[in-house]
Write a protein that holds these residues in place. Structure first.
Motif, PDB file in Angstrom:
ATOM      1  N   LEU A   1       0.818  -1.208   0.000  1.00 21.95           N
ATOM      2  CA  LEU A   1       0.000   0.000   0.000  1.00 21.95           C
ATOM      3  C   LEU A   1       0.854   1.261   0.000  1.00 21.95           C
ATOM      4  O   LEU A   1       0.470   2.294  -0.555  1.00 21.95           O
ATOM      5  CB  LEU A   1      -0.925  -0.010   1.220  1.00 21.95           C
ATOM      6  CG  LEU A   1      -1.884   1.168   1.384  1.00 21.95           C
ATOM      7  CD1 LEU A   1      -2.870   1.219   0.220  1.00 21.95           C
ATOM      8  CD2 LEU A   1      -2.626   1.059   2.710  1.00 21.95           C
ATOM      9  N   THR A   2       2.033   1.183   0.580  1.00 20.54           N
ATOM     10  CA  THR A   2       2.886   2.365   0.703  1.00 20.54           C
ATOM     11  C   THR A   2       3.653   2.679  -0.583  1.00 20.54           C
ATOM     12  O   THR A   2       4.174   3.792  -0.742  1.00 20.54           O
ATOM     13  CB  THR A   2       3.905   2.186   1.849  1.00 20.54           C
ATOM     14  OG1 THR A   2       4.747   1.057   1.561  1.00 20.54           O
ATOM     15  CG2 THR A   2       3.186   1.952   3.168  1.00 20.54           C
TER      16      THR A   2
ATOM     17  N   PHE B   1      -4.146   2.986  -8.046  1.00 17.21           N
ATOM     18  CA  PHE B   1      -4.282   1.530  -8.063  1.00 17.21           C
ATOM     19  C   PHE B   1      -4.793   0.999  -6.721  1.00 17.21           C
ATOM     20  O   PHE B   1      -4.720  -0.194  -6.453  1.00 17.21           O
ATOM     21  CB  PHE B   1      -2.940   0.872  -8.412  1.00 17.21           C
ATOM     22  CG  PHE B   1      -2.528   1.107  -9.840  1.00 17.21           C
ATOM     23  CD1 PHE B   1      -2.890   0.211 -10.833  1.00 17.21           C
ATOM     24  CD2 PHE B   1      -1.804   2.239 -10.184  1.00 17.21           C
ATOM     25  CE1 PHE B   1      -2.528   0.434 -12.155  1.00 17.21           C
ATOM     26  CE2 PHE B   1      -1.428   2.470 -11.498  1.00 17.21           C
ATOM     27  CZ  PHE B   1      -1.803   1.557 -12.496  1.00 17.21           C
ATOM     28  N   VAL B   2      -5.319   1.907  -5.902  1.00 16.51           N
ATOM     29  CA  VAL B   2      -5.885   1.526  -4.604  1.00 16.51           C
ATOM     30  C   VAL B   2      -7.336   1.956  -4.548  1.00 16.51           C
ATOM     31  O   VAL B   2      -7.671   3.095  -4.890  1.00 16.51           O
ATOM     32  CB  VAL B   2      -5.101   2.175  -3.435  1.00 16.51           C
ATOM     33  CG1 VAL B   2      -5.746   1.800  -2.105  1.00 16.51           C
ATOM     34  CG2 VAL B   2      -3.641   1.753  -3.466  1.00 16.51           C
ATOM     35  N   LYS B   3      -8.206   1.025  -4.145  1.00 14.59           N
ATOM     36  CA  LYS B   3      -9.620   1.334  -3.963  1.00 14.59           C
ATOM     37  C   LYS B   3      -9.983   1.011  -2.528  1.00 14.59           C
ATOM     38  O   LYS B   3      -9.724  -0.086  -2.049  1.00 14.59           O
ATOM     39  CB  LYS B   3     -10.476   0.515  -4.928  1.00 14.59           C
ATOM     40  CG  LYS B   3     -11.965   0.835  -4.842  1.00 14.59           C
ATOM     41  CD  LYS B   3     -12.743   0.123  -5.936  1.00 14.59           C
ATOM     42  CE  LYS B   3     -14.215   0.504  -5.900  1.00 14.59           C
ATOM     43  NZ  LYS B   3     -14.979  -0.145  -7.004  1.00 14.59           N
ATOM     44  N   GLU B   4     -10.583   1.988  -1.840  1.00 13.24           N
ATOM     45  CA  GLU B   4     -10.823   1.832  -0.408  1.00 13.24           C
ATOM     46  C   GLU B   4     -12.303   1.948  -0.078  1.00 13.24           C
ATOM     47  O   GLU B   4     -13.008   2.828  -0.574  1.00 13.24           O
ATOM     48  CB  GLU B   4     -10.044   2.891   0.370  1.00 13.24           C
ATOM     49  CG  GLU B   4     -10.033   2.661   1.864  1.00 13.24           C
ATOM     50  CD  GLU B   4      -9.021   3.543   2.578  1.00 13.24           C
ATOM     51  OE1 GLU B   4      -8.931   3.439   3.807  1.00 13.24           O
ATOM     52  OE2 GLU B   4      -8.316   4.320   1.892  1.00 13.24           O
ATOM     53  N   GLY B   5     -12.773   1.002   0.775  1.00 13.52           N
ATOM     54  CA  GLY B   5     -14.131   1.044   1.293  1.00 13.52           C
ATOM     55  C   GLY B   5     -14.110   1.447   2.753  1.00 13.52           C
ATOM     56  O   GLY B   5     -13.084   1.882   3.283  1.00 13.52           O
ATOM     57  N   SER B   6     -15.238   1.303   3.425  1.00 11.22           N
ATOM     58  CA  SER B   6     -15.325   1.733   4.821  1.00 11.22           C
ATOM     59  C   SER B   6     -14.438   0.899   5.731  1.00 11.22           C
ATOM     60  O   SER B   6     -13.874   1.419   6.701  1.00 11.22           O
ATOM     61  CB  SER B   6     -16.779   1.667   5.309  1.00 11.22           C
ATOM     62  OG  SER B   6     -17.275   0.336   5.201  1.00 11.22           O
ATOM     63  N   ASP B   7     -14.323  -0.404   5.469  1.00 10.45           N
ATOM     64  CA  ASP B   7     -13.474  -1.261   6.308  1.00 10.45           C
ATOM     65  C   ASP B   7     -12.706  -2.278   5.466  1.00 10.45           C
ATOM     66  O   ASP B   7     -12.389  -3.367   5.917  1.00 10.45           O
ATOM     67  CB  ASP B   7     -14.301  -1.967   7.382  1.00 10.45           C
ATOM     68  CG  ASP B   7     -15.412  -2.823   6.778  1.00 10.45           C
ATOM     69  OD1 ASP B   7     -15.580  -2.797   5.538  1.00 10.45           O
ATOM     70  OD2 ASP B   7     -16.107  -3.509   7.543  1.00 10.45           O
TER      71      ASP B   7
END
Length: 341
Positions: free
Chosen positions: A7-8, A14-20
């Motif tokens: 992730l770093t 190229f990162v998809k983020e949801g609530s958890d």
């Protein structure tokens, strides 16, 4: 070679983020699919096993003392209770749904296999015979046979054509008949002493229903012939060696088999000539940082992919041909035990 998606270091696009949860896509390969959380189901206890029905309309979840069945198309939820013969906990270690969607089956720590009618929501059969916990269940594609794998180092082959959707006075007699006629597959010849390392943790049936593969704690994968001909044997016709620790998941794919292990690897086996002793590992996939406990293979057009879930809290999508990770999903705070697409 391990495929690291950090992730770093991965670009933010190229990162998809949801609530958890979050998904990290591999920037070195074309993105061929998206990831989206479709539903969330919260349970009070440990989830030991999960399985979709063949049409994807039903989802079975095995827990302590019960199996929860979700009808995804109707938004309904039903609970099927495991009757306790003792005061001990009784987890549903394995669940499956018959290919026609008529029966829900659970294997549990009390060594029993329970069969419920989904339509009538009633227990219709209780199958005895295993001398250890039941860890895996699988129907043949024609729905006529149910296979169960156990810590007692055997796979049992049950006649599912005898399953009835409504219990009656003859059910107990029918169960006894099925138990008496049940074939027993063993990892070694009868003269060889069984050890706990031969406990079978996973099973898979090939597309023709003629062969069943079993993964065990000794790191071996064994294949039996089960098509009902006179050439059938209680002993394996093929043994695959290569994992360094227990095998917790196996699945047939076109021309071969994939397996997942506590040794943190997934292996792709060529078994085009089953029974002639030529099975060999063609590819080893590495990247998980802890035990891999479940895999599920799928084909999209000409592309063959495998999804893996691990004790490291991630789910990974791999290209089976190249061995490259397509994306990683992070979300679970604990072990991923069983998966299927």
């Amino acid at each position: 070679m391990a495929e690291e998606l950090d992730l770093t270091t991965v670009p933010v696009d190229f990162v998809k983020e949801g609530s958890d949860w979050l998904a990290i896509f591999n920037p070195r390969v074309p993105r061929q699919m998206d990831v989206q959380l479709a539903a969330r189901y919260v349970h009070d206890g440990v989830v030991c096993s999960v399985k979709f029905s063949l049409d994807g309309a039903l989802l079975a979840v095995g827990m302590e003392g019960a199996v929860v069945l979700y009808n995804l198309s109707l938004g309904e939820k039903f609970t099927f209770t495991l009757e306790r013969n003792t005061g001990k906990p009784n987890h549903a270690r394995a669940v499956c749904i018959s290919p026609d969607g008529h029966f829900l089956v659970a294997g549990s720590e009390d060594k029993l296999i329970r069969v419920w009618s989904i339509k009538n929501r009633m227990l219709v059969h209780t199958l005895e015979g295993h001398h250890g916990e039941v860890y895996a269940l699988e129907f043949t594609p024609d729905k006529n046979t149910l296979l169960s794998a156990s810590g007692d180092c055997t796979i049992r082959v049950w006649d599912a054509t005898q399953f009835a959707e409504t219990p009656d006075a003859s059910s107990i007699i029918l169960d006894e008949t099925m138990e008496a006629a049940c074939r027993v597959l063993r990892p070694v010849s009868p003269g060889v002493k069984l050890s706990s390392k031969l406990a079978l943790t996973s099973i898979a049936v090939n597309s023709t229903g003629k062969f069943v593969a079993g993964g065990s704690l000794d790191g071996m994968i064994r294949i039996w012939k089960v098509d009902g001909t006179e050439n059938d044997s209680a002993e394996p016709v093929e043994t695959l060696s290569g994992h360094e620790d227990a095998v917790y998941s196996v699945q047939f794919v076109e021309g071969g088999l994939v397996s997942a292990s506590v040794d943190r690897t997934i292996k792709r086996w060529d078994i085009s000539d089953v029974g002639v002793g030529r099975g060999e590992c063609r590819k080893t996939l590495q990247g998980h940082k802890d035990c891999i406990l479940a895999i599920s293979a799928l084909q999209v057009g000409r592309d063959h992919r495998v999804v893996s879930s691990s004790r490291d809290g991630t789910v990974r999508m791999w290209d089976l041909k190249t061995g490259i990770v397509q994306f990683v999903i992070q979300g679970h705070k604990n072990t991923g035990m069983q998966s299927n697409h």
